[in-house]
Write a protein that holds these residues in place. Structure first.
Motif, mmCIF file in Angstrom:
data_model
loop_
_atom_site.group_PDB
_atom_site.id
_atom_site.type_symbol
_atom_site.label_atom_id
_atom_site.label_comp_id
_atom_site.label_asym_id
_atom_site.label_seq_id
_atom_site.Cartn_x
_atom_site.Cartn_y
_atom_site.Cartn_z
ATOM 1 N N HIS A 165 0.836 -1.214 0.000
ATOM 2 C CA HIS A 165 0.000 0.000 0.000
ATOM 3 C C HIS A 165 0.868 1.260 0.000
ATOM 4 O O HIS A 165 0.509 2.269 -0.621
ATOM 5 C CB HIS A 165 -0.913 -0.009 1.226
ATOM 6 N N ILE A 166 2.035 1.204 0.667
ATOM 7 C CA ILE A 166 2.919 2.371 0.735
ATOM 8 C C ILE A 166 3.753 2.503 -0.544
ATOM 9 O O ILE A 166 3.834 3.580 -1.144
ATOM 10 C CB ILE A 166 3.872 2.256 1.943
ATOM 11 N N LEU A 167 4.393 1.394 -0.955
ATOM 12 C CA LEU A 167 5.388 1.454 -2.019
ATOM 13 C C LEU A 167 4.811 1.264 -3.412
ATOM 14 O O LEU A 167 5.430 1.644 -4.406
ATOM 15 C CB LEU A 167 6.471 0.395 -1.762
ATOM 16 N N ASN A 168 3.614 0.658 -3.500
ATOM 17 C CA ASN A 168 2.993 0.459 -4.812
ATOM 18 C C ASN A 168 1.467 0.493 -4.661
ATOM 19 O O ASN A 168 0.789 -0.520 -4.866
ATOM 20 C CB ASN A 168 3.443 -0.871 -5.421
ATOM 21 N N PRO A 169 0.928 1.650 -4.294
ATOM 22 C CA PRO A 169 -0.513 1.738 -4.017
ATOM 23 C C PRO A 169 -1.363 1.557 -5.281
ATOM 24 O O PRO A 169 -0.866 1.678 -6.406
ATOM 25 C CB PRO A 169 -0.668 3.157 -3.457
ATOM 26 N N LYS A 170 -2.624 1.277 -5.071
ATOM 27 C CA LYS A 170 -3.562 1.115 -6.177
ATOM 28 C C LYS A 170 -3.688 2.430 -6.932
ATOM 29 O O LYS A 170 -3.813 3.496 -6.331
ATOM 30 C CB LYS A 170 -4.927 0.698 -5.623
ATOM 31 N N LYS A 171 -3.639 2.348 -8.268
ATOM 32 C CA LYS A 171 -3.749 3.541 -9.100
ATOM 33 C C LYS A 171 -5.045 3.482 -9.899
ATOM 34 O O LYS A 171 -5.533 2.382 -10.227
ATOM 35 C CB LYS A 171 -2.540 3.633 -10.043
ATOM 36 N N PRO A 172 -5.619 4.623 -10.243
ATOM 37 C CA PRO A 172 -6.914 4.635 -10.950
ATOM 38 C C PRO A 172 -6.928 3.778 -12.211
ATOM 39 O O PRO A 172 -7.875 3.050 -12.464
ATOM 40 C CB PRO A 172 -7.103 6.121 -11.286
ATOM 41 N N ARG A 174 -2.985 -1.630 -13.433
ATOM 42 C CA ARG A 174 -3.404 -3.010 -13.665
ATOM 43 C C ARG A 174 -3.083 -3.868 -12.435
ATOM 44 O O ARG A 174 -2.009 -3.732 -11.843
ATOM 45 C CB ARG A 174 -2.708 -3.582 -14.896
ATOM 46 N N GLU A 175 -4.019 -4.750 -12.109
ATOM 47 C CA GLU A 175 -3.799 -5.644 -10.985
ATOM 48 C C GLU A 175 -4.608 -6.927 -11.169
ATOM 49 O O GLU A 175 -5.611 -6.942 -11.883
ATOM 50 C CB GLU A 175 -4.160 -4.972 -9.663
ATOM 51 N N ILE A 176 -4.146 -8.007 -10.510
ATOM 52 C CA ILE A 176 -4.817 -9.306 -10.592
ATOM 53 C C ILE A 176 -4.947 -9.858 -9.178
ATOM 54 O O ILE A 176 -3.943 -10.036 -8.487
ATOM 55 C CB ILE A 176 -4.016 -10.306 -11.456
ATOM 56 N N PRO A 177 -6.163 -10.147 -8.734
ATOM 57 C CA PRO A 177 -6.316 -10.789 -7.422
ATOM 58 C C PRO A 177 -5.928 -12.262 -7.505
ATOM 59 O O PRO A 177 -6.166 -12.932 -8.514
ATOM 60 C CB PRO A 177 -7.815 -10.631 -7.126
ATOM 61 N N PHE A 178 -5.294 -12.770 -6.462
ATOM 62 C CA PHE A 178 -4.920 -14.178 -6.395
ATOM 63 C C PHE A 178 -5.058 -14.616 -4.944
ATOM 64 O O PHE A 178 -4.229 -14.281 -4.106
ATOM 65 C CB PHE A 178 -3.488 -14.382 -6.888
ATOM 66 N N GLY A 179 -6.133 -15.345 -4.655
ATOM 67 C CA GLY A 179 -6.439 -15.658 -3.265
ATOM 68 C C GLY A 179 -6.743 -14.385 -2.515
ATOM 69 O O GLY A 179 -7.542 -13.555 -2.974
ATOM 70 N N ASP A 180 -6.084 -14.175 -1.380
ATOM 71 C CA ASP A 180 -6.312 -12.942 -0.613
ATOM 72 C C ASP A 180 -5.231 -11.898 -0.889
ATOM 73 O O ASP A 180 -5.074 -10.937 -0.138
ATOM 74 C CB ASP A 180 -6.377 -13.254 0.886
ATOM 75 N N VAL A 181 -4.490 -12.097 -1.988
ATOM 76 C CA VAL A 181 -3.425 -11.169 -2.373
ATOM 77 C C VAL A 181 -3.781 -10.527 -3.706
ATOM 78 O O VAL A 181 -4.438 -11.132 -4.541
ATOM 79 C CB VAL A 181 -2.072 -11.917 -2.504
ATOM 80 N N VAL A 182 -3.353 -9.281 -3.892
ATOM 81 C CA VAL A 182 -3.540 -8.598 -5.173
ATOM 82 C C VAL A 182 -2.157 -8.233 -5.711
ATOM 83 O O VAL A 182 -1.350 -7.612 -5.015
ATOM 84 C CB VAL A 182 -4.396 -7.319 -5.012
ATOM 85 N N TYR A 183 -1.884 -8.648 -6.957
ATOM 86 C CA TYR A 183 -0.609 -8.319 -7.583
ATOM 87 C C TYR A 183 -0.815 -7.183 -8.574
ATOM 88 O O TYR A 183 -1.765 -7.200 -9.357
ATOM 89 C CB TYR A 183 -0.016 -9.540 -8.291
ATOM 90 N N ARG A 184 0.097 -6.202 -8.534
ATOM 91 C CA ARG A 184 0.001 -5.011 -9.371
ATOM 92 C C ARG A 184 1.262 -4.841 -10.205
ATOM 93 O O ARG A 184 2.349 -5.307 -9.826
ATOM 94 C CB ARG A 184 -0.177 -3.766 -8.502
ATOM 95 N N THR A 185 1.113 -4.149 -11.301
ATOM 96 C CA THR A 185 2.291 -3.744 -12.071
ATOM 97 C C THR A 185 3.181 -2.901 -11.166
ATOM 98 O O THR A 185 2.710 -1.978 -10.507
ATOM 99 C CB THR A 185 1.882 -2.928 -13.307
#
Length: 794
Positions: free
Chosen positions: A599-606, A609-620
């Protein structure tokens, strides 16, 4: 009679019964599938008449009806889905229905009369009986053995895997583990389980004794059954090696631990010492366990230790290197090298370089800042000068081997070797040509080529890898092993570097003088204090490269969040900052810290791109850690990469979400089904960080970590820090961990074998070993004038 799992009722489970309209996705290797199903009946409140069903299935047929059991989930991208854990094909249950089914076009050569004969003999349980034991068809009148076998094979094809998967699920196995079992035993799966469930412990990765023992109890195996006791013994030996790092376990300890394991299950019969001792003897006679002087070994560990000891004894017995250069010639070349490089080697460094060049093998050890890298560079430079060989790989023809072979256990450590020497370096697995299930391509019959082998981070070598390495090194190659024996030992069994040093069978030089002190590094000073089991009195005092923030476990996330947030605001990237922790679970565990750090180093951007995998979300842009060796792609367990691209299923021909991860420029594509092969690396375990260095290390240390806190773990963690170390937590926990040196208690016998004078006969060792199973970023940029306190305060 015990009810067979196929007959157990499933009515209480959430279900969806429907006809498969389309197979949207099916992976042949792990059976993960996505189906479009027309709903006939369901226990759930579904909004649509057509449902998306996901799960691990064999290739299901379109237009056929199945009942799926599981739960409704909500996917952030694909919406409502029925996530199935197991399934059941709709098959006839009445005698008339079975007759009609068997006489259908599915079973060639079986007409109505033959089907009636079969059902007349076997009754309403015909299908179950044939599936469990095809031989029951041999008792059907006027049914030839050929037709019986053909019918059983056809039924197995249409019902086998499905029914086996159902049965395994009801035995308590999940779909992925069920598939592993099926891939080992295929059509004999249920028969094998009922005959000897303990065989699964030996044959199927991921199944331990406790699970097999539950099956054993359900299938009526008694508490004193020899198969049960032998399985428990092998499990105890394996646990001692894989969890505790031992290469053997004392017989008396093996008996105690095995009885404890066998008698904890509530079995009426209490296993005695004699019961266990008898089966130890039986395993020894069958060579499933090696027993030597009250030590019990897994065969692969016993033979690996013997082989490593024999190879090293053979290497160090060579004498042709001792007088190859007169001392005057060596000193002259060394002086010229010092002048050319602008360095002045200390006495112990000169000794190390000379011993390396004049010995068939050398152990070079020392803590941080003692100049190991300087010595390595001096060795290769002087070897080049004295032997008249080029250090430039481009000077060699295609059929010529490069004389310098540099390798390390991890990709990061290999990259550091390349940066420090300017020579190519690879992982040990890549050097040996590891091909996954096919093993290594280089061995004693096809050795590696070169003249000088240097292995860095040798403390990470387990006995299995050391065995493969030394088998592939021919006698004419000089060997240098570099490492720090005070760091964590290998993840796998053994403690190769420590045992070699303890044996005194190999020439060794330990560098003790600290040279990195020129820049006033208090981190290096702290490391050497900790190595001796003490903490400096000013451990909580501020210095320009180290700080200690006092906090509790409950405050840890908030403290690390503030430290990392301030570093990020000052322009430091995820590559610069590494949080290390010894445990995965808990408030201050790796899993929770990774979520916060992302959340600090690579927060969600409007538009990110991201892909949920289980309870984790991977982002570019995510920093990730590779967990699985992929030699074909030149990536290995412990490598750190960055997700550089994400592609959604609708955008590619695979029809599956994908992530492209760059490992120092080596870009590898992962489809979503393989996302379990990596994890976030903003925070990682100290074990996984070994072989790497980071400009900024943040290390939480609290009492809740007490089970993991020990000297070599903390020593390894702080020596990962190249510029700044920020300790967070409780001073008492740090002090307790530094005093705890229990990890040195690994039970190994390599030292003993190295000092033995009697040689192992080649023929005997060869016979014993037949068919054994087993299975950077520039740290200095932008760091001038910065201290850890810049990361803590606005």
């Amino acid at each position: 009679m015990q009810e067979h799992p196929d007959q157990m009722k499933l009515e209480d489970e959430p279900f969806l019964k429907g006809t498969v309209q389309a197979v949207i996705f099916h992976n042949e290797s792990n059976l993960y599938s996505v189906l479009k199903v027309k709903v006939i009946e369901t226990s759930e409140n579904l909004e649509e008449k057509t449902a998306s069903v996901t799960g691990y299935f064999p290739a299901l047929h379109e237009e056929e009806t199945y009942t799926f059991y599981g739960k409704v989930t909500s996917h952030p991208k694909f919406g409502e889905q029925f996530q199935a854990t197991h399934f059941q094909k709709e098959v006839p249950t009445t005698k008339q229905g079975i007759i009609h089914y068997l006489s259908s076009d599915l079973f060639e050569g079986i007409g109505k009369k033959t089907a009636e004969e079969i059902v007349g003999k076997l009754g309403s349980e015909t299908l179950h009986k044939i599936m469990r034991d095809p031989a029951v068809l041999y008792d059907v009148p006027r049914l030839s053995k050929k037709k019986a076998d053909k019918l059983a094979a056809a039924l197995q094809e249409h019902q086998g895997l499905e029914q086996i998967m159902i049965s395994l699920n009801q035995y308590g196995f999940g779909p992925q583990l069920s598939m592993k079992i099926y891939q080992v035993y295929e059509s004999e799966t249920l028969q094998k389980i009922e005959e000897n469930p303990y065989q699964l412990v030996k044959d199927v990765e991921g199944i331990g004794f406790i699970k097999a023992d539950e099956l054993g109890a359900r299938t009526g195996i008694s508490g004193s059954d020899p198969e049960r006791i032998r399985a428990a013994l092998l499990y105890t030996v394996e646990t001692a090696s894989l969890q505790d790092g031992h290469t053997y376990i004392q017989t008396k300890d093996l008996i105690v631990e095995t009885r404890k394991l066998l008698n904890q299950t509530g079995n009426e019969y209490k296993v005695t010492e004699m019961d266990v001792a008898d089966q130890i003897i039986a395993l020894g006679e069958g060579k499933e366990m090696i027993i030597e002087d009250e030590r019990c070994y897994h065969p692969s560990l016993f033979y690996a230790e013997q082989s490593v000891a024999k190879r090293i004894q053979k290497i160090v017995s060579q004498t042709e290197y001792a007088d190859q250069f007169p001392e005057s010639e060596f000193l002259l070349a060394l002086g010229e090298l010092e002048e050319r490089l602008g360095v002045q080697y200390a006495p112990t460094q000169k000794e190390a370089i000379q011993k390396a060049l004049m010995s068939p093998m050398l152990l070079l050890t020392g803590g941080p800042g003692t100049g190991k890298t300087t010595v390595i560079k001096g060795i290769v430079e002087l070897y080049s000068d004295l032997h008249g060989v080029s250090l430039d790989p481009s000077d060699y023809k295609k059929d010529e081997s490069f004389p310098f072979v540099l390798a390390a256990p991890t990709g990061r450590a290999a990259k550091r070797m390349t940066e420090s020497t300017g020579l190519p370096a690879v992982t040990i697995h890549r050097l040996l040509g590891w091909n996954g299930s096919e093993g290594f391509s280089h061995d004693d019959e096809q050795p590696i080529e070169g003249k000088l082998v240097i292995i860095d981070e040798s403390s990470m070598l387990d006995i299995w890898l050391a065995n493969h390495l030394f088998k592939a090194i021919p006698d004419h190659i000089q060997v240098i092993m570099v490492g720090d024996e005070h760091q964590l030992p290998s993840v796998g069994p053994g403690q190769v570097l420590r045992d070699l040093l303890a044996s005194q069978a190999v020439p060794a030089v330990t560098l003790t003088d600290i040279y990195r002190q020129a820049d006033g590094s208090s981190i290096v000073e702290l490391a050497h204090d900790m190595k001796n089991g003490v903490l400096p009195k000013d451990i909580t005092a501020r210095s320009k490269d180290r700080s200690f923030i006092k906090c509790s476990a409950d405050q840890m996330k908030e403290v690390i969040e503030k430290v990392v947030s301030n570093a990020a605001q000052k322009g430091y990237s995820a590559k610069d900052i590494q949080v290390l922790a010894p445990m995965y679970k808990g408030k201050a565990g790796i899993n929770e810290l990774n979520k916060m750090l992302q959340h600090i180093l690579n927060p969600k951007k409007p538009k990110g791109r991201e892909i949920p995998f289980g309870d984790v979300v991977y982002r570019t842009g995510d920093k990730v850690l590779q967990l699985v060796n992929q030699p074909e792609n030149n990536i290995f367990n412990g490598d750190i990469g960055e997700i550089v691209s994400i592609f959604y299923a609708k955008e590619n021909t695979e029809k599956e979400d994908m992530a492209v991860i760059s490992f120092d420029g080596n870009e590898i594509t992962f489809t979503k089904k393989d996302f379990h092969q990596f994890t976030h690396a903003y925070c990682c375990s100290i074990h996984k960080s070994q072989g790497s260095e980071f400009p900024i290390v943040v290390l939480p240390v609290v009492r809740s970590y007490y089970r993991m806190l020990r000297r070599n773990l903390l020593y390894t963690a702080i020596t990962r820090s190249k510029k700044f170390l920020i300790l967070c937590g409780e001073e008492s926990a740090l002090e307790w961990g530094v005093k705890n040196n229990e990890d040195s208690l690994r039970q190994t016998s390599l030292t003993m074998r190295l000092v033995q004078t009697e040689e192992i006969m080649d023929a005997e060792l060869a016979a014993l070993q037949k068919e054994l199973p087993f299975s950077v970023h520039d740290a200095n940029i932008g760091m001038e004038g910065i201290t850890p306190f810049d990361f803590m305060h606005e």
